[in-house]
Design an enzyme around this catalytic site. Structure first.
Site, mmCIF file in Angstrom:
data_model
loop_
_atom_site.group_PDB
_atom_site.id
_atom_site.type_symbol
_atom_site.label_atom_id
_atom_site.label_comp_id
_atom_site.label_asym_id
_atom_site.label_seq_id
_atom_site.Cartn_x
_atom_site.Cartn_y
_atom_site.Cartn_z
ATOM 1 N N LYS A 1 1.129 -1.530 0.058
ATOM 2 C CA LYS A 1 0.305 0.233 0.280
ATOM 3 C C LYS A 1 0.692 1.482 -0.228
ATOM 4 O O LYS A 1 0.113 3.084 -0.254
ATOM 5 C CB LYS A 1 -1.210 -0.032 1.042
ATOM 6 C CG LYS A 1 -2.211 -1.737 1.043
ATOM 7 C CD LYS A 1 -3.126 -1.140 -0.124
ATOM 8 C CE LYS A 1 -4.542 -2.157 0.319
ATOM 9 N NZ LYS A 1 -4.786 -1.694 -1.551
ATOM 10 N N ASP A 2 2.309 1.075 0.119
ATOM 11 C CA ASP A 2 3.040 2.276 0.152
ATOM 12 C C ASP A 2 2.605 2.980 -1.541
ATOM 13 O O ASP A 2 2.966 4.601 -1.753
ATOM 14 C CB ASP A 2 4.825 1.765 0.482
ATOM 15 C CG ASP A 2 4.481 2.248 1.929
ATOM 16 O OD1 ASP A 2 4.113 1.792 3.039
ATOM 17 O OD2 ASP A 2 5.984 1.320 2.371
#
Length: 395
Positions: A93-94
């Site tokens: 999700k970064d």
């Protein structure tokens, strides 16, 4: 007078030291070249260190592919995992958080010092909190109160404001997504990240697809992934199929999710391992951050060829298997993906190359997915041993 005995002793000591050094050097060479896999040794010797990046944000992406030796040997395929748990925020999700923040800053929707909000089971929140801090913004996260408590603790440690809510339907005003949307609407200058419907999510993973293509030198037969928002499988599938339309994209769908039936039958309805029919509770799974019971804008854009179902039992056993055999300590969505990769490998047959996503590590799942006490409540204590994959059932 020269002490000949002393000189002789010193000479012997020096010779012994040189012999010991040479022996150790030979041991290191032997260890690297003989005891360790040659591919690992060569890659380590030839690897060049990257240049410094400007900030923590520059460390996002370009994650390595890890050959999962046990799964590869057992299936006869090359099964590779995209190590997204090595991103600085600890998850895939970064990439999404960075793209959303970059786009909203560039458009002027988000100003330095402003607030970004999101409703999430945890990982997107952690990434948003990290990225927001790096660009001088603030973060508000609404999350279900049955998510692993360590995720909420991590969010608070990163400086985010966190609200935990009881699990309800997406149509309910107290669903985390709706609470986050309302908080943004009530706060001047705030932005709702909207990871489920915001196509910045998909766009972030076009890069992921290109990285996979480059890392496999284009020798790729299938990509396997679950869908939490749909952004990963949508972006990677689009990126890969633009380069080679024959690459198969396979959805790995956990129990309680509707997407398997959407892909296979064109209709959204849920499945459960025990009942084999539509559930009264569509969220009846211990996995977190994977599975959907609605069609998001991101998943609607995915180019998916096939789907396999993954039960909680298979996911739990796979997580234990990978730790036991490969030293990989992974979260629940990564375990779902690896089960899906095995099922895809069986369908394709030996000799194919399959890539999946290792979304996050197991440290965020200690109180639930990796808790012996929690698993025992649901009769999900891992029981498989060795390197066999008999615990993985039919697709």
């Amino acid at each position: 007078m020269v002490d000949k005995e002393g000189q002789r002793a010193a000479g012997l000591a020096a010779a012994a030291a040189l012999a010991a050094a040479a022996s150790y050097a030979l041991y290191r060479v032997y260890t690297r070249q003989q005891l360790l896999p040659s591919s690992w040794s060569n890659s380590r010797q030839q690897q060049q260190l990257p240049a410094a990046v400007d900030s923590v944000l520059g460390a996002i992406g370009n994650t390595p592919l890890i050959r999962i030796a046990s799964l590869s040997e057992q299936t006869g395929c090359e099964i590779l995992g995209k190590a997204e748990f090595l991103n600085p925020g600890g998850s895939v999700k970064d990439r999404v958080a960075l793209r959303i923040v970059e786009e909203t800053l560039a458009s002027g929707q988000l100003q330095p010092g402003g607030l970004i909000t999101e409703g999430t089971a945890g990982s997107t929140g952690v990434s948003l909190a990290m990225v927001a801090a790096a660009v001088g913004c603030h973060c508000f996260i609404a999350m279900p109160d049955d998510a692993a408590v360590e995720k909420a603790q991590l969010l608070q440690a990163l400086g985010a404001e966190v609200v935990r809510l009881r699990p309800v339907s997406i149509t309910h005003p107290e669903h985390p997504v709706n609470v986050a949307r309302q908080r943004a609407a009530d706060t001047p200058g705030a932005v709702f990240a909207d990871q489920f419907e915001n196509l910045a999510n998909l766009r972030a993973h076009l890069d992921t697809g290109r990285e996979i293509w480059q890392q496999t030198c284009g020798k790729l037969h299938a990509f396997v992934s679950g869908a939490g928002t749909g952004g990963t499988i949508a972006g990677v599938s689009q990126g890969l199929k633009a380069l080679n339309p024959s690459i198969q994209v396979v959805l790995a769908d956990p129990q309680g999710s509707s997407l398997f039936n959407k892909v296979k039958r064109g209709v959204l309805y849920t499945w459960h391992e025990a009942e084999g029919k539509r559930l009264k509770n569509p969220f009846d799974t211990i996995t977190e951050g994977v599975g959907l019971n609605r069609l998001t804008a991101n998943f609607a854009a995915a180019a998916v060829d096939d789907a396999v179902r993954v039960s909680d039992r298979e996911a739990v056993e796979m997580a234990a298997y990978l730790l036991r055999n490969d030293g990989l300590f992974l979260g629940s969505s990564a375990a779902v993906n690896c089960v899906g990769a095995v099922k895809a490998a069986r369908a394709l047959g030996p000799g194919h190359t399959i890539v999946t996503v290792l979304c996050d590590g197991g440290a965020r799942h200690l109180s639930k997915f990796h808790s012996p006490q929690y698993l025992a409540q649901y009769d999900l204590t891992p029981v498989a041993e060795g390197r066999g994959l008999a615990f993985v059932g039919a697709a």
